[in-house]
Design a protein around this motif. Structure first.
Motif, PDB file in Angstrom:
ATOM      1  N   GLU A 171       0.822  -1.223   0.000  1.00  0.00           N
ATOM      2  CA  GLU A 171       0.000   0.000   0.000  1.00  0.00           C
ATOM      3  C   GLU A 171       0.848   1.261   0.000  1.00  0.00           C
ATOM      4  N   GLU A 172       2.168   1.066  -0.027  1.00  0.00           N
ATOM      5  CA  GLU A 172       3.121   2.183  -0.011  1.00  0.00           C
ATOM      6  C   GLU A 172       2.961   3.062   1.215  1.00  0.00           C
ATOM      7  N   ALA A 173       2.805   2.409   2.376  1.00  0.00           N
ATOM      8  CA  ALA A 173       2.853   3.153   3.648  1.00  0.00           C
ATOM      9  C   ALA A 173       4.325   3.475   3.922  1.00  0.00           C
ATOM     10  N   GLN A 174       4.567   4.517   4.724  1.00  0.00           N
ATOM     11  CA  GLN A 174       5.942   4.892   5.088  1.00  0.00           C
ATOM     12  C   GLN A 174       6.296   4.137   6.363  1.00  0.00           C
ATOM     13  N   LEU A 175       7.147   3.131   6.265  1.00  0.00           N
ATOM     14  CA  LEU A 175       7.408   2.278   7.428  1.00  0.00           C
ATOM     15  C   LEU A 175       8.729   2.625   8.110  1.00  0.00           C
ATOM     16  N   ILE A 176       8.697   2.566   9.454  1.00  0.00           N
ATOM     17  CA  ILE A 176       9.902   2.769  10.271  1.00  0.00           C
ATOM     18  C   ILE A 176       9.920   1.629  11.292  1.00  0.00           C
ATOM     19  N   ALA A 177      11.110   1.057  11.521  1.00  0.00           N
ATOM     20  CA  ALA A 177      11.189  -0.055  12.481  1.00  0.00           C
ATOM     21  C   ALA A 177      12.245   0.241  13.539  1.00  0.00           C
ATOM     22  N   SER A 178      11.962  -0.207  14.767  1.00  0.00           N
ATOM     23  CA  SER A 178      12.981  -0.160  15.813  1.00  0.00           C
ATOM     24  C   SER A 178      13.059  -1.549  16.428  1.00  0.00           C
ATOM     25  N   ASP A 179      14.238  -1.912  16.886  1.00  0.00           N
ATOM     26  CA  ASP A 179      14.402  -3.227  17.513  1.00  0.00           C
ATOM     27  C   ASP A 179      15.677  -3.181  18.331  1.00  0.00           C
ATOM     28  N   ILE A 180      15.766  -4.070  19.324  1.00  0.00           N
ATOM     29  CA  ILE A 180      17.001  -4.137  20.115  1.00  0.00           C
ATOM     30  C   ILE A 180      17.975  -5.154  19.520  1.00  0.00           C
ATOM     31  N   ASN A 181      17.493  -5.874  18.520  1.00  0.00           N
ATOM     32  CA  ASN A 181      18.312  -6.936  17.920  1.00  0.00           C
ATOM     33  C   ASN A 181      18.810  -6.478  16.538  1.00  0.00           C
ATOM     34  N   PRO A 182      20.139  -6.360  16.361  1.00  0.00           N
ATOM     35  CA  PRO A 182      20.675  -5.866  15.083  1.00  0.00           C
ATOM     36  C   PRO A 182      20.232  -6.714  13.883  1.00  0.00           C
ATOM     37  N   THR A 183      20.040  -8.026  14.088  1.00  0.00           N
ATOM     38  CA  THR A 183      19.630  -8.881  12.958  1.00  0.00           C
ATOM     39  C   THR A 183      18.237  -8.486  12.476  1.00  0.00           C
ATOM     40  N   ALA A 184      17.359  -8.174  13.416  1.00  0.00           N
ATOM     41  CA  ALA A 184      15.993  -7.760  13.044  1.00  0.00           C
ATOM     42  C   ALA A 184      16.049  -6.439  12.281  1.00  0.00           C
ATOM     43  N   ALA A 188      14.812  -5.470   8.380  1.00  0.00           N
ATOM     44  CA  ALA A 188      13.971  -4.329   7.998  1.00  0.00           C
ATOM     45  C   ALA A 188      14.663  -3.517   6.897  1.00  0.00           C
ATOM     46  N   GLN A 189      15.944  -3.248   7.122  1.00  0.00           N
ATOM     47  CA  GLN A 189      16.691  -2.441   6.137  1.00  0.00           C
ATOM     48  C   GLN A 189      16.723  -3.122   4.771  1.00  0.00           C
ATOM     49  N   SER A 190      16.822  -4.450   4.770  1.00  0.00           N
ATOM     50  CA  SER A 190      16.880  -5.168   3.481  1.00  0.00           C
ATOM     51  C   SER A 190      15.564  -5.035   2.712  1.00  0.00           C
ATOM     52  N   LEU A 191      14.504  -4.678   3.418  1.00  0.00           N
ATOM     53  CA  LEU A 191      13.211  -4.455   2.749  1.00  0.00           C
ATOM     54  C   LEU A 191      13.034  -2.983   2.373  1.00  0.00           C
ATOM     55  N   GLY A 192      14.059  -2.178   2.694  1.00  0.00           N
ATOM     56  CA  GLY A 192      13.983  -0.745   2.392  1.00  0.00           C
ATOM     57  C   GLY A 192      13.261   0.040   3.473  1.00  0.00           C
ATOM     58  N   ILE A 193      13.139  -0.562   4.654  1.00  0.00           N
ATOM     59  CA  ILE A 193      12.440   0.113   5.757  1.00  0.00           C
ATOM     60  C   ILE A 193      13.458   0.898   6.586  1.00  0.00           C
ATOM     61  N   LYS A 194      13.118   2.151   6.886  1.00  0.00           N
ATOM     62  CA  LYS A 194      13.999   2.996   7.699  1.00  0.00           C
ATOM     63  C   LYS A 194      14.037   2.447   9.131  1.00  0.00           C
ATOM     64  N   THR A 195      15.181   2.517   9.801  1.00  0.00           N
ATOM     65  CA  THR A 195      15.242   2.021  11.183  1.00  0.00           C
ATOM     66  C   THR A 195      15.665   3.149  12.125  1.00  0.00           C
ATOM     67  N   ILE A 196      15.182   3.046  13.370  1.00  0.00           N
ATOM     68  CA  ILE A 196      15.543   4.033  14.390  1.00  0.00           C
ATOM     69  C   ILE A 196      15.880   3.291  15.692  1.00  0.00           C
ATOM     70  N   ALA A 197      16.541   4.008  16.609  1.00  0.00           N
ATOM     71  CA  ALA A 197      16.872   3.406  17.907  1.00  0.00           C
ATOM     72  C   ALA A 197      15.585   3.265  18.727  1.00  0.00           C
ATOM     73  N   PRO A 198      15.496   2.238  19.612  1.00  0.00           N
ATOM     74  CA  PRO A 198      14.261   2.013  20.375  1.00  0.00           C
ATOM     75  C   PRO A 198      13.712   3.267  21.067  1.00  0.00           C
ATOM     76  N   ASN A 199      14.587   4.067  21.687  1.00  0.00           N
ATOM     77  CA  ASN A 199      14.076   5.240  22.425  1.00  0.00           C
ATOM     78  C   ASN A 199      13.586   6.358  21.513  1.00  0.00           C
ATOM     79  N   ASP A 200      14.014   6.348  20.257  1.00  0.00           N
ATOM     80  CA  ASP A 200      13.614   7.403  19.324  1.00  0.00           C
ATOM     81  C   ASP A 200      12.140   7.305  18.932  1.00  0.00           C
ATOM     82  N   ILE A 201      11.501   6.183  19.272  1.00  0.00           N
ATOM     83  CA  ILE A 201      10.066   6.035  18.974  1.00  0.00           C
ATOM     84  C   ILE A 201       9.290   7.215  19.561  1.00  0.00           C
ATOM     85  N   PHE A 202       9.724   7.654  20.733  1.00  0.00           N
ATOM     86  CA  PHE A 202       8.958   8.686  21.426  1.00  0.00           C
ATOM     87  C   PHE A 202       9.299  10.100  20.953  1.00  0.00           C
ATOM     88  N   GLU A 203      10.262  10.202  20.055  1.00  0.00           N
ATOM     89  CA  GLU A 203      10.623  11.510  19.482  1.00  0.00           C
ATOM     90  C   GLU A 203      10.089  11.613  18.061  1.00  0.00           C
TER      91      GLU A 203
END
Ligand code: NAD
Length: 328
Positions: A171-184, A188-203
């Motif tokens: 549906e071409e939503a803008q996806l962002i993922a956070s995780d504590i596990n680098p493999t996860a 996400a990155q391999s799917l072209g999904i932007k990643t952020i640090a877990p605490n950045d969710i609240f910013e």
């Protein structure tokens, strides 16, 4: 092997729920978790309209170091003592292959690999349900269930988030993922999904916050910091306490209740209880999550109550109606 099995309610059918392997600090912590999780299974299956009651199990162990054939078979023997009142399946720390060891000792297990005639990985159907729950929430909030261009942030990018994201990417939503596990995060990155640090969710400004890690994430500390219009994710027991459902409601954030939208996994497993697994049947029941989410939101609007309370009402109505004919 130290395991606890909780049977919360069997009015609608045998208690069914996954077994979680987790290194709990002590037995009390494990007991509290398994009791909370088993109650959620009663409500989840009731609201999903499937003929199962609520149960859950935990094994106190570290899945990375302690999981082996003898541990899993010992758990299978524990399940078997309950003679079918509890049916086990997969949860955090488990795989469908692990269930095969359990099945050596008991027939009361579902979610076995498809190669063994089972329903396989539950997270695929869970992901479909979470996606449809998000769409129903969007329809109620914005009058349109199209998620194109909406910013959706996943907390935890494991199996459920991954399967949800596959639908959202179409549906071409803008996806962002956070995780504590680098493999996860790499996944996400391999799917072209932007990643952020877990605490950045609240910013981060977002349209939809999707908790897909562990429970209790909606609490006194996190709710005031959330910058979203909708909360819709796959994690179980997202509200730390039921008062947090009121807090979210007061702030005008639309919460798609966890057990309404993450029921795809148990629906999938239910299609294996007492019959040969049928993927089409599982998908068609899971698709009803869109409508049950809309129903809960409309009950919430009509009665000016949190969606979490409306969801409980929906589940209790079904359990009470069946309990009445059973004279329990
Ligand atoms: P998973 O183990 O595959 O994924 C969970 C991810 O969350 C992991 O990658 C982990 O590293 C990450 N995580 C843990 N703590 C985190 C934190 N503080 N911040 C960010 N990331 C964190 O599990 P899953 O199967 O995807 O399940 C996710 C949640 O959904 C669980 O709560 C589970 O009980 C629930 N659930 C799963 C299913 C299913 O079918 N698998 C069904 C219903 C509910």
């Amino acid at each position: 092997m130290k395991s606890l099995i909780a049977i919360h309610d069997t009015t609608l059918g045998p208690a069914c729920g996954g077994v979680r392997i987790w290194p709990y600090k002590n037995e009390m912590e494990a007991a509290i978790d398994v009791l909370r999780l088993s109650r959620a299974m009663t409500y989840k299956s009731a609201a999903a309209g499937i003929p199962l009651g609520g149960g859950k199990a935990v094994i106190i162990a570290d899945s990375r170091n302690d999981k082996n054939e003898s541990l899993l078979r010992a758990f299978g023997k524990h399940v078997d003592t309950l003679e079918g009142r509890y049916i086990t399946t997969e949860d955090v720390g488990m795989t469908p292959a692990d269930l095969e060891f359990i099945a050596e000792e008991t027939s009361h297990v579902v979610g076995l690999p498809t190669t063994s005639g089972g329903s396989g990985d539950t997270s695929e159907m869970t992901g479909l349900g979470v996606y449809l729950g998000m769409k129903a929430a969007a329809k109620s909030k914005w009058g349109d269930d199209n998620l194109n261009g909406k910013t959706i942030v996943f907390q935890g990018f494991g199996n459920v988030a991954y399967n949800t994201s596959l639908h959202l990417m179409k549906e071409e939503a803008q996806l962002i993922a956070s995780d504590i596990n680098p493999t996860a995060l790499q996944k996400a990155q391999s799917l072209g999904i932007k990643t952020i640090a877990p605490n950045d969710i609240f910013e981060t400004d977002m349209d939809i916050f999707s908790p897909c890690a562990l429970g209790g994430i909606l609490n006194d500390e996190t709710i005031p910091k959330l910058k979203c219009s909708i909360i819709a994710g796959g994690a179980n027991n997202q509200l730390l306490e039921s008062k947090h459902g009121y807090e979210i409601h007061k702030r005008g954030i639309l919460y798609a209740p966890d057990y309404i939208i993450n029921a795809g996994g148990i629906i999938n497993a239910s299609c294996e209880v007492g019959m040969a697994y049928n993927a089409k049947r599982s998908k068609s029941i899971t698709q009803k999550i869109y409508y049950s989410t809309l129903e809960v939101i409309s009950m919430s609007n009509e009665q000016s109550i949190p969606t979490s309370i409306a969801a409980d009402q929906l589940a209790e109505k079904r359990i009470n109606s069946v309990r009445a004919i059973k004279n329990i």
